[in-house]
Design a protein around this motif. Structure first.
Motif, PDB file in Angstrom:
ATOM      1  N   ALA A 106       0.810  -1.215   0.000  1.00  0.00           N
ATOM      2  CA  ALA A 106       0.000   0.000   0.000  1.00  0.00           C
ATOM      3  C   ALA A 106       0.843   1.263   0.000  1.00  0.00           C
ATOM      4  O   ALA A 106       0.371   2.327  -0.390  1.00  0.00           O
ATOM      5  CB  ALA A 106      -0.920   0.017   1.215  1.00  0.00           C
ATOM      6  N   GLY A 107       2.115   1.172   0.443  1.00  0.00           N
ATOM      7  CA  GLY A 107       2.917   2.365   0.582  1.00  0.00           C
ATOM      8  C   GLY A 107       2.409   3.233   1.717  1.00  0.00           C
ATOM      9  O   GLY A 107       1.684   2.787   2.607  1.00  0.00           O
ATOM     10  N   ARG A 108       2.807   4.499   1.678  1.00  0.00           N
ATOM     11  CA  ARG A 108       2.433   5.444   2.735  1.00  0.00           C
ATOM     12  C   ARG A 108       1.826   6.691   2.109  1.00  0.00           C
ATOM     13  O   ARG A 108       2.437   7.307   1.223  1.00  0.00           O
ATOM     14  CB  ARG A 108       3.666   5.842   3.558  1.00  0.00           C
ATOM     15  N   VAL A 109       0.627   7.055   2.548  1.00  0.00           N
ATOM     16  CA  VAL A 109       0.066   8.350   2.178  1.00  0.00           C
ATOM     17  C   VAL A 109       0.559   9.345   3.226  1.00  0.00           C
ATOM     18  O   VAL A 109       0.019   9.441   4.324  1.00  0.00           O
ATOM     19  CB  VAL A 109      -1.472   8.311   2.117  1.00  0.00           C
ATOM     20  N   HIS A 110       1.609  10.072   2.881  1.00  0.00           N
ATOM     21  CA  HIS A 110       2.272  10.979   3.819  1.00  0.00           C
ATOM     22  C   HIS A 110       1.353  12.144   4.153  1.00  0.00           C
ATOM     23  O   HIS A 110       1.228  12.561   5.295  1.00  0.00           O
ATOM     24  CB  HIS A 110       3.570  11.472   3.182  1.00  0.00           C
ATOM     25  N   ASN A 111       0.752  12.696   3.154  1.00  0.00           N
ATOM     26  CA  ASN A 111      -0.393  13.588   3.275  1.00  0.00           C
ATOM     27  C   ASN A 111      -1.127  13.503   1.947  1.00  0.00           C
ATOM     28  O   ASN A 111      -0.717  12.754   1.058  1.00  0.00           O
ATOM     29  CB  ASN A 111      -0.002  15.021   3.648  1.00  0.00           C
ATOM     30  N   ARG A 112      -2.179  14.240   1.778  1.00  0.00           N
ATOM     31  CA  ARG A 112      -3.019  13.999   0.604  1.00  0.00           C
ATOM     32  C   ARG A 112      -2.357  14.400  -0.710  1.00  0.00           C
ATOM     33  O   ARG A 112      -2.850  14.057  -1.781  1.00  0.00           O
ATOM     34  CB  ARG A 112      -4.359  14.716   0.772  1.00  0.00           C
ATOM     35  N   PHE A 113      -1.246  15.106  -0.645  1.00  0.00           N
ATOM     36  CA  PHE A 113      -0.519  15.443  -1.865  1.00  0.00           C
ATOM     37  C   PHE A 113       0.760  14.626  -2.028  1.00  0.00           C
ATOM     38  O   PHE A 113       1.461  14.794  -3.020  1.00  0.00           O
ATOM     39  CB  PHE A 113      -0.173  16.941  -1.886  1.00  0.00           C
ATOM     40  N   VAL A 114       1.087  13.770  -1.085  1.00  0.00           N
ATOM     41  CA  VAL A 114       2.354  13.023  -1.151  1.00  0.00           C
ATOM     42  C   VAL A 114       2.113  11.571  -0.762  1.00  0.00           C
ATOM     43  O   VAL A 114       1.566  11.287   0.312  1.00  0.00           O
ATOM     44  CB  VAL A 114       3.414  13.642  -0.222  1.00  0.00           C
ATOM     45  N   TRP A 115       2.552  10.673  -1.643  1.00  0.00           N
ATOM     46  CA  TRP A 115       2.505   9.224  -1.395  1.00  0.00           C
ATOM     47  C   TRP A 115       3.877   8.660  -1.710  1.00  0.00           C
ATOM     48  O   TRP A 115       4.602   9.186  -2.576  1.00  0.00           O
ATOM     49  CB  TRP A 115       1.448   8.587  -2.310  1.00  0.00           C
ATOM     50  N   CYS A 116       4.274   7.602  -1.019  1.00  0.00           N
ATOM     51  CA  CYS A 116       5.559   6.969  -1.333  1.00  0.00           C
ATOM     52  C   CYS A 116       5.494   5.488  -0.976  1.00  0.00           C
ATOM     53  O   CYS A 116       4.597   5.038  -0.244  1.00  0.00           O
ATOM     54  CB  CYS A 116       6.714   7.664  -0.618  1.00  0.00           C
ATOM     55  N   GLN A 117       6.476   4.757  -1.482  1.00  0.00           N
ATOM     56  CA  GLN A 117       6.462   3.309  -1.306  1.00  0.00           C
ATOM     57  C   GLN A 117       7.873   2.765  -1.496  1.00  0.00           C
ATOM     58  O   GLN A 117       8.660   3.265  -2.304  1.00  0.00           O
ATOM     59  CB  GLN A 117       5.531   2.680  -2.350  1.00  0.00           C
ATOM     60  N   ARG A 118       8.179   1.735  -0.726  1.00  0.00           N
ATOM     61  CA  ARG A 118       9.377   0.917  -0.957  1.00  0.00           C
ATOM     62  C   ARG A 118       8.904  -0.529  -0.923  1.00  0.00           C
ATOM     63  O   ARG A 118       8.238  -0.958   0.013  1.00  0.00           O
ATOM     64  CB  ARG A 118      10.436   1.180   0.115  1.00  0.00           C
ATOM     65  N   THR A 142      14.503  -4.283  -4.968  1.00  0.00           N
ATOM     66  CA  THR A 142      13.697  -3.373  -4.152  1.00  0.00           C
ATOM     67  C   THR A 142      13.609  -2.028  -4.858  1.00  0.00           C
ATOM     68  O   THR A 142      14.626  -1.496  -5.308  1.00  0.00           O
ATOM     69  CB  THR A 142      14.325  -3.184  -2.768  1.00  0.00           C
ATOM     70  N   PHE A 143      12.397  -1.509  -4.965  1.00  0.00           N
ATOM     71  CA  PHE A 143      12.241  -0.218  -5.620  1.00  0.00           C
ATOM     72  C   PHE A 143      11.712   0.820  -4.646  1.00  0.00           C
ATOM     73  O   PHE A 143      11.159   0.501  -3.593  1.00  0.00           O
ATOM     74  CB  PHE A 143      11.314  -0.323  -6.839  1.00  0.00           C
ATOM     75  N   GLU A 144      11.909   2.065  -5.028  1.00  0.00           N
ATOM     76  CA  GLU A 144      11.314   3.194  -4.330  1.00  0.00           C
ATOM     77  C   GLU A 144      10.419   3.942  -5.299  1.00  0.00           C
ATOM     78  O   GLU A 144      10.757   4.084  -6.480  1.00  0.00           O
ATOM     79  CB  GLU A 144      12.381   4.147  -3.794  1.00  0.00           C
ATOM     80  N   ALA A 145       9.293   4.412  -4.821  1.00  0.00           N
ATOM     81  CA  ALA A 145       8.373   5.179  -5.655  1.00  0.00           C
ATOM     82  C   ALA A 145       7.843   6.354  -4.836  1.00  0.00           C
ATOM     83  O   ALA A 145       7.674   6.257  -3.624  1.00  0.00           O
ATOM     84  CB  ALA A 145       7.213   4.314  -6.135  1.00  0.00           C
ATOM     85  N   VAL A 146       7.606   7.453  -5.512  1.00  0.00           N
ATOM     86  CA  VAL A 146       7.057   8.655  -4.885  1.00  0.00           C
ATOM     87  C   VAL A 146       5.960   9.186  -5.792  1.00  0.00           C
ATOM     88  O   VAL A 146       6.119   9.224  -7.019  1.00  0.00           O
ATOM     89  CB  VAL A 146       8.137   9.736  -4.671  1.00  0.00           C
ATOM     90  N   GLY A 147       4.857   9.593  -5.222  1.00  0.00           N
ATOM     91  CA  GLY A 147       3.790  10.253  -5.965  1.00  0.00           C
ATOM     92  C   GLY A 147       3.555  11.647  -5.401  1.00  0.00           C
ATOM     93  O   GLY A 147       3.495  11.818  -4.185  1.00  0.00           O
ATOM     94  N   ILE A 148       3.452  12.627  -6.278  1.00  0.00           N
ATOM     95  CA  ILE A 148       3.205  14.007  -5.876  1.00  0.00           C
ATOM     96  C   ILE A 148       1.947  14.491  -6.593  1.00  0.00           C
ATOM     97  O   ILE A 148       1.889  14.481  -7.828  1.00  0.00           O
ATOM     98  CB  ILE A 148       4.390  14.926  -6.231  1.00  0.00           C
ATOM     99  N   GLY A 149       0.946  14.893  -5.833  1.00  0.00           N
ATOM    100  CA  GLY A 149      -0.264  15.434  -6.426  1.00  0.00           C
ATOM    101  C   GLY A 149      -0.084  16.890  -6.803  1.00  0.00           C
ATOM    102  O   GLY A 149       0.597  17.648  -6.108  1.00  0.00           O
ATOM    103  N   SER A 150      -0.680  17.281  -7.903  1.00  0.00           N
ATOM    104  CA  SER A 150      -0.578  18.675  -8.337  1.00  0.00           C
ATOM    105  C   SER A 150      -1.596  19.528  -7.600  1.00  0.00           C
ATOM    106  O   SER A 150      -2.762  19.155  -7.487  1.00  0.00           O
ATOM    107  CB  SER A 150      -0.820  18.786  -9.839  1.00  0.00           C
ATOM    108  N   PRO A 151      -1.190  20.724  -7.116  1.00  0.00           N
ATOM    109  CA  PRO A 151      -2.139  21.637  -6.489  1.00  0.00           C
ATOM    110  C   PRO A 151      -2.832  22.566  -7.484  1.00  0.00           C
ATOM    111  O   PRO A 151      -3.691  23.351  -7.089  1.00  0.00           O
ATOM    112  CB  PRO A 151      -1.250  22.439  -5.543  1.00  0.00           C
ATOM    113  N   ASN A 152      -2.438  22.499  -8.762  1.00  0.00           N
ATOM    114  CA  ASN A 152      -3.019  23.442  -9.736  1.00  0.00           C
ATOM    115  C   ASN A 152      -3.320  22.819 -11.092  1.00  0.00           C
ATOM    116  O   ASN A 152      -3.500  23.529 -12.073  1.00  0.00           O
ATOM    117  CB  ASN A 152      -2.101  24.651  -9.915  1.00  0.00           C
ATOM    118  N   SER A 153      -3.383  21.498 -11.164  1.00  0.00           N
ATOM    119  CA  SER A 153      -3.816  20.820 -12.386  1.00  0.00           C
ATOM    120  C   SER A 153      -4.343  19.443 -12.003  1.00  0.00           C
ATOM    121  O   SER A 153      -4.083  18.953 -10.902  1.00  0.00           O
ATOM    122  CB  SER A 153      -2.681  20.697 -13.399  1.00  0.00           C
TER     123      SER A 153
END
Length: 426
Positions: free
Chosen positions: A86-98, A122-133
């Motif tokens: 599931a990874g980690r939802v750090h906050n609603r604009f940031v997600w990450c996973q190993r 082993t991989f690392e992944a980061v998701g960043i939500g856009s605040p303006n699109s």
């Protein structure tokens, strides 16, 4: 995400809009199952003497244009809960996973697949939500030196396995009419994945044209996942799928900060969002104490009632608990909340006998209310009770500024699109 025992091929894409209520429930269930309790701590947010926000890294929007994850994404990777499907939802604009990904390699022997070896890293992944699109950007790389080979013969361990390819891409579970990912898969040999580890990235976009035409915020819910697959040699390959992750994208036009508008955004939705006030933050101490009393000892608060008071919004880690829902600051619900709050503070009808014994001191104190006036659950709500208290004006206004900051930073939409909670820390 791993090829070990997961579905043999990606499922067919859904050519339909996800039902909002079902999507919210699915995200709630995922959040509870994985204890995704995103929060926004207000104690580090700078305010001026009037309680207004001042620019800082805490309040500025995170860009998603960089070729490598921003600092907040790298911070996410250092937090608990990052390792797992599931990874980690750090906050609603940031997600990450190993996590670990790879493939089982099989050859056909008399028409039946027989395992030859396994290769994974082993991989690392980061998701960043856009605040303006209506986009998120997802980043992916292997952890250097993490490739492992098991089961291979000694010769193939060195002459075959490192040179087989493995490809990865993120994708939506819906058709392009609703959601789509940029570019195609990134493929490298296992040797390259292990030694050359730059970040690769994709953009996942939400198509506003797929939203309900009657919805002014053009809200769409999406699921996305990672898809991986090996290639090379005379092997049988099993494509790999991660679990689905939830997104919510909108085109709400009521978000702005420091003179800049943010008319669209995408956030990670598999989380229980909550605002935090800290009793130790001297800017809001009395407000935090009031909220705590309203949540934990509602029958000690004003206005008094002839029944056990029920006041919602306390963060318990359980999304089944009644939360709060934002409403427009210039709308009728907010106006009704304020009218009844004032009546309870000034001891006027209908609270002439049950309101505050002593009204706030003019020019020195404000009448603070909980739940907040900008929520459906405020003073005018038929199903819930509320609390009022005379508090120092400066602290009340600082808390209001931080609430507005929270609405922006967690992209809290109006009405039933969002449910959030409030936590008071010692």
């Amino acid at each position: 995400m791993t090829g070990f025992g997961l579905p043999p091929k990606p499922p067919a894409k859904l050519d339909a809009r996800l039902d909002p209520a079902q999507a919210r429930k699915r995200s709630r269930d995922r959040a509870l199952a994985t204890k995704q309790f995103s929060y926004r701590d207000t104690s580090a947010v700078p305010l001026d003497q009037s309680g207004a926000l001042v620019p800082s890294s805490q309040t500025d929007a995170v860009p998603i244009t960089a070729a490598t994850p921003p600092q907040v994404g790298r911070e996410c990777l250092q937090q608990p809960g990052v390792f797992g499907e599931a990874g980690r939802v750090h906050n609603r604009f940031v997600w990450c996973q190993r996590y670990i990904t790879g493939n089982i390699y099989e050859r056909l022997v008399e028409g039946r697949p027989v395992e030859v070896g396994r290769s994974y890293f082993t991989f690392e992944a980061v998701g960043i939500g856009s605040p303006n699109s209506r986009d998120i950007k997802v980043y992916f790389r292997n952890v250097p030196g993490s490739v492992r080979y098991t089961g291979w013969s000694l010769i193939e361990r060195y002459t075959v396995a490192p040179y087989l390819n493995w490809a990865v891409l993120p994708d939506c579970t819906q058709t392009d009419q609703y959601c789509f990912a940029s570019d195609g898969a990134t493929a490298h040999s296992f040797q390259t994945w292990d030694s050359n580890n730059p970040w690769v990235d994709w953009t996942i976009s939400s198509n506003a044209k797929g939203a309900d035409p009657a919805d002014p915020d053009k809200v769409l819910y999406h699921d996305w996942h990672w898809h991986g697959e090996g290639s090379g040699g005379d092997f049988v390959y099993t494509p790999a799928l991660s679990q689905d992750y939830g997104l919510r994208c909108d085109s709400a036009d009521y978000f702005s900060l420091f003179g800049f508008r943010y008319p669209a955004a995408c956030i990670f939705n598999d989380v229980v969002p909550h605002l935090q006030y800290d009793v130790g933050d001297s800017r809001v101490t009395t407000v935090a104490q009031h909220i705590r009393d309203a949540q934990d000892r509602p029958d000690t608060t004003y206005p008094t009632e002839d029944h056990a008071k029920l006041i919602p919004g306390k963060f318990t880690g359980n999304r089944e608990a009644p939360g709060l829902h934002r409403v427009p600051g210039d709308g009728s619900i907010k106006a009704d909340n304020t009218r009844l709050k004032d009546a309870a503070c000034l001891r006027t009808p209908p609270y002439e006998n049950t309101g505050l014994p002593v009204p706030p001191v003019s020019g020195v104190e404000d009448c603070d209310e909980y739940p907040f006036a900008t929520t459906e659950e405020g003073a005018a709500n038929y199903f819930y009770d509320f609390s009022v208290r005379a508090l120092p004006r400066a602290q009340n206004r600082s808390a209001g500024g931080l609430l507005n900051w929270y609405y922006f930073r967690d992209r809290v939409l109006y009405y039933q699109n969002d449910e959030f909670y409030t936590e008071i820390r010692p």
